[in-house]
Each structure stands twice: as structure tokens, then as C-alpha cells.
Design an enzyme around this catalytic site. Structure first.
Site, PDB file in Angstrom:
ATOM      1  CG  ASP A   1      -7.207  -4.658   3.737  1.00  0.00           C
ATOM      2  OD1 ASP A   1      -8.270  -4.729   4.382  1.00  0.00           O
ATOM      3  OD2 ASP A   1      -7.028  -3.842   2.815  1.00  0.00           O
TER       4      ASP A   1
ATOM      5  CG  ASP B   1      -2.258 -20.229  -0.803  1.00  0.00           C
ATOM      6  OD1 ASP B   1      -1.550 -20.229   0.230  1.00  0.00           O
ATOM      7  OD2 ASP B   1      -1.886 -20.756  -1.864  1.00  0.00           O
TER       8      ASP B   1
ATOM      9  CE  LYS C   1       1.350 -18.190  -2.456  1.00  0.00           C
ATOM     10  NZ  LYS C   1       0.608 -19.452  -2.247  1.00  0.00           N
TER      11      LYS C   1
ATOM     12  CE1 TYR D   1      -3.152  -2.872   0.137  1.00  0.00           C
ATOM     13  CE2 TYR D   1      -3.756  -2.241   2.360  1.00  0.00           C
ATOM     14  CZ  TYR D   1      -3.934  -3.045   1.255  1.00  0.00           C
ATOM     15  OH  TYR D   1      -4.894  -4.014   1.275  1.00  0.00           O
TER      16      TYR D   1
ATOM     17  CG  ASP E   1     -12.007  -6.857   5.472  1.00  0.00           C
ATOM     18  OD1 ASP E   1     -12.032  -6.331   6.600  1.00  0.00           O
ATOM     19  OD2 ASP E   1     -11.862  -6.198   4.431  1.00  0.00           O
TER      20      ASP E   1
END
Length: 361
Positions: free
Chosen positions: A251, A227, A195, A145, A255
Site C-alpha cells: 500500500d 525502509d 522487514k 488489514y 503510493d
């Protein structure tokens, strides 16, 4: 009074002012019970501030936050301001600058599915017969970001968009300490979500977290690719205690964790920096579709107050009292509209606050 807690109140837009009023009411009741005072000063932010000052984060608001010990935040944004340029919209022009200005690098998002609310979760009851209780710790000021370069280039045959994921050791170290310290107060397990089979930044995360782990010998550490973590959250969420994530993964994962609980109206959050200063807000949005109807769930705002008492004011006893009052209220079968089954009776925003206050006594 033993002490006075100074907070900047930024109620914002949509349901923000409604749930904030109830959250402050419960906070004042808690102060009365535990012998401290609340000095709360209100400031405009988000769309409301744009309407008043043509600025989502006016200088007076920022100065008020500087003078406070913590920010008690509601919610911002809505359709009214969606036509503004992206850098002028409430979320991007207010919340991100607040995080950056105060160096709020660690976002804590608890996700607790209460046994009495299993019907509200999209996960089958037989998978979570006793509910679950996990905490996502998200690095908040680095990664994809904020990395540079970040731009879009135009070529003869189209465009190329570039985002850069960058992390430095110090950024990883400080949020890792937050995660391990949080785990020490919980079930003493940290899972790093990364990852590392693909990303260089994830390899640095693993290396850095592994180096810090021996400083917390009573906390177990394991690793999971993002994942797989996304799948495991709906397959067996109770296996997690503290999930440590870089910004993008945090993020998304936070959620998803919120969705498994059954209502965004239950989920508080804390954004922390160095020292004790923090920003505390519900994890849900401004919900303009129900604003002004008196039916919004104030529990996330109330539990955000509990986090504020715990992390900024180091008053864990008062924080626990609020959390137990919320749990007792839900156990008694009291529900706002977002938590009811078809045919069940719901109570209003204010009534939920009053019920929680009653159980604080």
C-alpha cells in the site's frame, strides 16, 4: 466478431464518470480495430449508489459484477460522504467488499515515468535521464488489514488498539506466482520487499518466496527491507523491475511509486484472483476538486483497460496497442493540465481520449 467481452462498468464518483466515458470510448475503438465486441453494463457504486440506494454496493451491482468477466472501475468517495460512519463510507463499504467477494488477492500497479514527462516527476532528471518502468505486486487480502483480533479496548487509564498481522503460506504462494509470471514478461527480476529483521511474517515470506523461485529459473530474485526500498525508490527507481510486497508495505510503496511518476492520472491498476476475473481501476482517487471541469487525465483509466485486455481477456496484442498509443500521444507533446509546465497549453479529458484513439488506427 471473434468474441464478446462482458464487463461490469462501475464509474463511481468525482471524476470517475468523466474518465470512464473516455476509457470506454478508447476500449470500443480498440475492439473495432482488433475484431472483438464489448458488452458493457453500467452499475451504481460508491457515493452515487449511497445517494440512490443508501448502499455503496447494492445487490444489483454485485450481481452485475458476478455476471461479467471483469469489473471496469472508476473512482469513489468524496467530501459529501465523509461524515458517514467509517463502515458506511464508499471506499470501505464498496471496494473492500468487492475485493473480498471475488477473492482478488493480487494488486498490480505499474509505475512508468515516460522520458517526455521527466519534468513532472519530483525526482531530479539527472537521476532518471531515461525515465523508469516498474511494477508493484501487492498482496491484497491478508496481513495487518484483515488479521484478527482487531479491536480497541478501554482501560482505567486509557485505551489499547490492537491490529494483528497474519499470513499463511498459501496466501504468500499464490501472489508470489503472480509476481514471477509478471516478471517473465518484463525484465525478469523480482525484489521481495519485507522487514525480515523484525517481523515473523516477513521471515515466512522470505522462506516461501525462496522455495518458489527455482520454478522460474529465468527470473532473478533479491530482497530489500521496506525502509531501504522507500529510500531507493526516490534514489534510483530504475533499479527495480517487479516489487513484491505484503499488503501494508505494498500500500505504502505503490503510493510512493505513483508519486515518483509525477501524476496519479497516469497510473492504472489490476486486482486479480484465481482464474481470469479481475477488477481494473485507476490508482488515483475521485478528485472532487476538478470533477465536472473536463480537465481530468483519462490515461490511468485507459491503461487500466489495457490491463484488462491483457489479464482477463488474454489479448496482449490489443493491450500493447493501447499502451503504444498512449506513449505516442505523450511523445507528441499532448498534455492534460496535470502534466503541463507553467505557460504550456493543456487539452481536455475528451481531447486526450480522441488523440489516443487517433493513434490506435
Amino acid at each position: 466478431m471473434n468474441s464478446t467481452y462482458k464487463i461490469a462498468v462501475l464509474a463511481g464518483d468525482g471524476i470517475g464518470p468523466e474518465v470512464m466515458a473516455v476509457g470506454l470510448d478508447v476500449l470500443q475503438a480498440t475492439a473495432k480495430r482488433f475484431g472483438f465486441a464489448i458488452e458493457a453494463k453500467e452499475y451504481a457504486v460508491g457515493g452515487a449508489a449511497i445517494d440512490l440506494f443508501d448502499n455503496a454496493l447494492p445487490p444489483t451491482t454485485l450481481e452485475g459484477c458476478r455476471e461479467a468477466q471483469a469489473i471496469f472501475f472508476g473512482s469513489i468517495g468524496g467530501p459529501k460522504w465523509e461524515s458517514l460512519p467509517p463502515n458506511k463510507q464508499p471506499e470501505r463499504a464498496a471496494l473492500l467488499p468487492l475485493r473480498k467477494h471475488f477473492g482478488l488477492y493480487a494488486n498490480l500497479r505499474p509505475a512508468k515515468c515516460y522520458p517526455g514527462l521527466l519534468h513532472a516527476s519530483p525526482i531530479k532528471t539527472e537521476i532518471i535521464p531515461d525515465g523508469f518502468d516498474l511494477l508493484v505486486v501487492r498482496e491484497l487480502t491478508g496481513g495487518l488489514y484483515f488479521g484478527q483480533p482487531k479491536h480497541t479496548l478501554t482501560f482505567e487509564f486509557g485505551e489499547r488498539a490492537i491490529d494483528t498481522m497474519v499470513y499463511e503460506t498459501r496466501e504468500i504462494e499464490r501472489v508470489t506466482h503472480v509476481a514471477f509470471k509478471a516478471a517473465q514478461l518484463r525484465r525478469k527480476r523480482v525484489t521481495l520487499i519485507d522487514k525480515a529483521n523484525v517481523l515473523e511474517t516477513s521471515l515466512l515470506w522470505r522462506k516461501t518466496v525462496k522455495a518458489i523461485a527455482p520454478k522460474y529459473p529465468n527470473v532473478a530474485l533479491d530482497f530489500m527491507y521496506v525502509d531501504n526500498a522507500a529510500m531507493q525508490l526516490v534514489r534510483k527507481p530504475q533499479q527495480f523491475d517487479v516489487m513484491l510486497c505484503e499488503n501494508l508495505f505494498g500500500d505504502i510503496i505503490s503510493d510512493e511509486a505513483a508519486a515518483t511518476v509525477g501524476s496519479l492520472g497516469l497510473l492504472p491498476s489490476a486486482s486479480l484472483g484465481e482464474g481470469t476475473f479481475g477488477l481494473y481501476e485507476p490508482s488515483g482517487g475521485s478528485a472532487p476538486d476538478i470533477a465536472g471541469k473536463g480537465i481530468a487525465n483519462p490515461i490511468a483509466q485507459i491503461l487500466s483497460a489495457a490491463l484488462m485486455l491483457r489479464y482477463t481477456f488474454k489479448n496482449n496484442e490489443a493491450a500493447v496497442a493501447i499502451e503504444k498509443a498512449v506513449e505516442a500521444t505523450l511523445a507528441a507533446g499532448l498534455r492534460t493540465a496535470d502534466l503541463t509546465r507553467p505557460g504550456e497549453t493543456s487539452i481536455s479529458t475528451i481531447q486526450m481520449g480522441e488523440a489516443i484513439k487517433e493513434r490506435l488506427k
